[in-house]
Design an enzyme around this catalytic site. Structure first.
Site, PDB file in Angstrom:
ATOM      1  N   ASP A  10     -49.113  48.509  18.548  1.00 53.69           N
ATOM      2  CA  ASP A  10     -47.584  48.814  18.990  1.00 53.69           C
ATOM      3  C   ASP A  10     -47.259  49.890  18.355  1.00 53.69           C
ATOM      4  O   ASP A  10     -47.814  50.519  17.368  1.00 53.69           O
ATOM      5  CB  ASP A  10     -46.619  47.650  18.777  1.00 53.69           C
ATOM      6  CG  ASP A  10     -46.382  47.459  17.421  1.00 53.69           C
ATOM      7  OD1 ASP A  10     -46.740  47.950  16.584  1.00 53.69           O
ATOM      8  OD2 ASP A  10     -45.633  46.292  17.105  1.00 53.69           O
ATOM      9  N   ASP A  45     -48.479  38.576  23.655  1.00 53.62           N
ATOM     10  CA  ASP A  45     -48.801  38.546  22.038  1.00 53.62           C
ATOM     11  C   ASP A  45     -47.651  38.099  21.559  1.00 53.62           C
ATOM     12  O   ASP A  45     -46.534  38.155  22.013  1.00 53.62           O
ATOM     13  CB  ASP A  45     -48.819  40.014  21.468  1.00 53.62           C
ATOM     14  CG  ASP A  45     -47.725  40.703  21.501  1.00 53.62           C
ATOM     15  OD1 ASP A  45     -47.082  40.691  19.945  1.00 53.62           O
ATOM     16  OD2 ASP A  45     -47.211  41.361  22.261  1.00 53.62           O
ATOM     17  N   CYS A  76     -58.684  18.024  20.069  1.00 58.25           N
ATOM     18  CA  CYS A  76     -58.572  19.413  19.375  1.00 58.25           C
ATOM     19  C   CYS A  76     -59.671  19.821  18.736  1.00 58.25           C
ATOM     20  O   CYS A  76     -60.134  18.992  17.897  1.00 58.25           O
ATOM     21  CB  CYS A  76     -57.175  19.583  18.673  1.00 58.25           C
ATOM     22  SG  CYS A  76     -57.187  21.283  18.158  1.00 58.25           S
ATOM     23  N   CYS A  96     -59.905  22.577  16.774  1.00 58.13           N
ATOM     24  CA  CYS A  96     -59.457  23.598  15.754  1.00 58.13           C
ATOM     25  C   CYS A  96     -60.075  23.159  14.324  1.00 58.13           C
ATOM     26  O   CYS A  96     -60.591  21.917  14.098  1.00 58.13           O
ATOM     27  CB  CYS A  96     -57.986  23.657  15.437  1.00 58.13           C
ATOM     28  SG  CYS A  96     -57.189  22.215  14.596  1.00 58.13           S
ATOM     29  N   CYS A 118     -58.311  19.762  12.777  1.00 60.21           N
ATOM     30  CA  CYS A 118     -58.461  18.559  13.627  1.00 60.21           C
ATOM     31  C   CYS A 118     -60.113  18.199  13.660  1.00 60.21           C
ATOM     32  O   CYS A 118     -60.434  16.958  13.305  1.00 60.21           O
ATOM     33  CB  CYS A 118     -57.815  18.795  15.022  1.00 60.21           C
ATOM     34  SG  CYS A 118     -56.204  18.904  15.201  1.00 60.21           S
ATOM     35  N   HIS A 148     -54.583  25.721  13.592  1.00 60.61           N
ATOM     36  CA  HIS A 148     -54.375  24.948  14.559  1.00 60.61           C
ATOM     37  C   HIS A 148     -53.534  25.674  15.719  1.00 60.61           C
ATOM     38  O   HIS A 148     -53.948  25.581  16.927  1.00 60.61           O
ATOM     39  CB  HIS A 148     -53.690  23.500  14.008  1.00 60.61           C
ATOM     40  CG  HIS A 148     -53.222  22.649  15.316  1.00 60.61           C
ATOM     41  ND1 HIS A 148     -54.089  21.793  15.758  1.00 60.61           N
ATOM     42  CD2 HIS A 148     -52.038  22.637  16.079  1.00 60.61           C
ATOM     43  CE1 HIS A 148     -53.490  21.364  16.938  1.00 60.61           C
ATOM     44  NE2 HIS A 148     -52.405  21.793  16.918  1.00 60.61           N
TER      45      HIS A 148
END
Length: 374
Positions: free
Chosen positions: A94, A268, A306, A308, A311, A338
């Site tokens: 940015d 974002d 999940c 991730c 998990c 996660h």
């Protein structure tokens, strides 16, 4: 060939939702896409390998912060931001505008640019369209954002008009400063506050410059969701169909759904990492506040099914709650991994629904759930 290009794969027939591919010098990425924020050349608490493994493709860097520390020349000396932070995917930087304008009394706006005092040591600094572009050229990001003013909410029409006109003049200067830059694409940012006439005028002016991509700024700045959606839906349809569309600063499921429904490709936000550091997990059934006593004896994982790291390796809610309450860094890392995985999976499912022709049902189901669960 342009550094940045967009390929439309499918568009939903009843909404503006689009599935596409964004091509960059550092890879091609399916859209819609959520881009984790790495403000100071790192996504807080997460390694580049972990980001890659959870499915992140494009990450953000922050011009303002990297300009102040460690300095653009040092990053250039290191071979650019990709090498400096060991990230092989694409990077969007940015312009520093939002951060500068958030400094309040510490900054002064002129036609030339913005003079401000560093929040680090109080030293005098200056950012202009040319300086912002030079910094981003040193950083070597794939996508370079134009230097603009993010109009606060609320703002009266006269203020919004003057600010938007200055942002457009700055955009012309940004484009001139980026002339000859190889491997980088400049995105213009459409401003205009909450006023349709200003949004329409600025969208036309920005599109006339024929840039590689376009962002919508000045939304999700405190206005009601209904007003955000009204201005977003109106503005998005004014942007060129063959270029990527980016809604800045959005990262909650309801706002992501709203953006995709109106044809946005890129998003974002610091939300998933920030709330993780405050002990909150994002799930398909709502938010989990891990400090709450209800998780004390919860020996199940954060979310069944999940994928991730937390998990799939069996870390339980009870254990993560213990780590959060004990202020152990590992607990905050587990929640960060996660949440970032959750949003990547959320975008993957939205894209699949667009391609399968089931996006309206997906949208209705998820939005209804979030309305019921707050």
């Amino acid at each position: 060939m342009a550094a940045i290009s967009y390929e439309l794969v499918r568009q939903d027939e009843t909404t503006g939702a689009r599935a596409g591919v964004l091509h960059t010098p550092h890879g091609s990425y399916p859209t819609p896409i959520f881009m984790p924020v790495g403000t100071q050349a790192t996504v807080k608490g997460v390694s580049p390998d972990e980001l890659r493994d959870l499915g992140a493709g494009i990450i953000l860097g922050n011009t303002y912060h990297l300009f102040l520390r460690p300095g653009a020349e040092l990053v250039r000396e290191a071979g650019g931001l990709h090498r400096f932070m060991h990230w092989e995917g694409a990077i969007l930087t940015d312009s520093g505008g939002v951060q500068v304008f958030s400094l309040g009394d510490l900054r002064k706006i002129t036609e030339e640019g913005v003079a401000f005092r560093s929040h680090i040591d109080g030293s005098k600094k200056f950012l202009s369209p040319e300086v912002s572009m030079q910094v981003q050229r040193c950083l070597g990001s794939d996508i370079v954002m134009a230097f603009d003013e993010c109009i606060p909410y609320p703002a009266d029409h006269d203020y919004a008009k003057a600010s938007t006109e200055r942002t457009q003049r700055w955009l012309v200067r940004c484009k001139a400063a980026m002339a000859g830059a190889e491997g980088q694409g400049l995105f213009g940012i459409v401003q205009g506050g909450m006023y349709r006439d200003l949004r329409a005028r600025h969208a036309a002016e920005v599109a006339e410059l024929d840039l590689p991509g376009y962002a919508i700024g000045g939304l999700s700045v405190g206005e009601p969701h209904a007003l955000m959606e009204e201005i977003l839906s109106y503005t998005a349809q004014l942007l060129p169909a063959g270029k990527p569309r980016y809604l800045m600063g959005v990262g909650t499921p309801d706002y992501l759904l709203t953006g995709v429904r109106h044809g946005i490709d890129m998003f974002d936000c610091v939300f998933p990492t920030r709330v993780a550091r405050n002990g909150m997990a994002m799930t398909w059934t709502g938010r989990l506040v891990m400090k709450n006593a209800e998780h004390t004896h919860a020996h199940e994982i954060l979310e069944e099914g999940c994928g991730c790291y937390a998990c799939r390796n069996g870390y339980t809610r009870a254990y993560i709650r213990h780590l959060v309450r004990a202020q152990e860094i590992f607990g905050l890392r587990l929640l960060t991994l996660h949440n970032l995985y959750f949003l990547q999976e959320f975008m993957r499912r939205m894209r699949a629904a667009i391609i399968d022709g089931t996006f309206p049902a997906f949208y209705g189901s998820v939005m209804e759930h979030y309305r019921k669960n707050g």
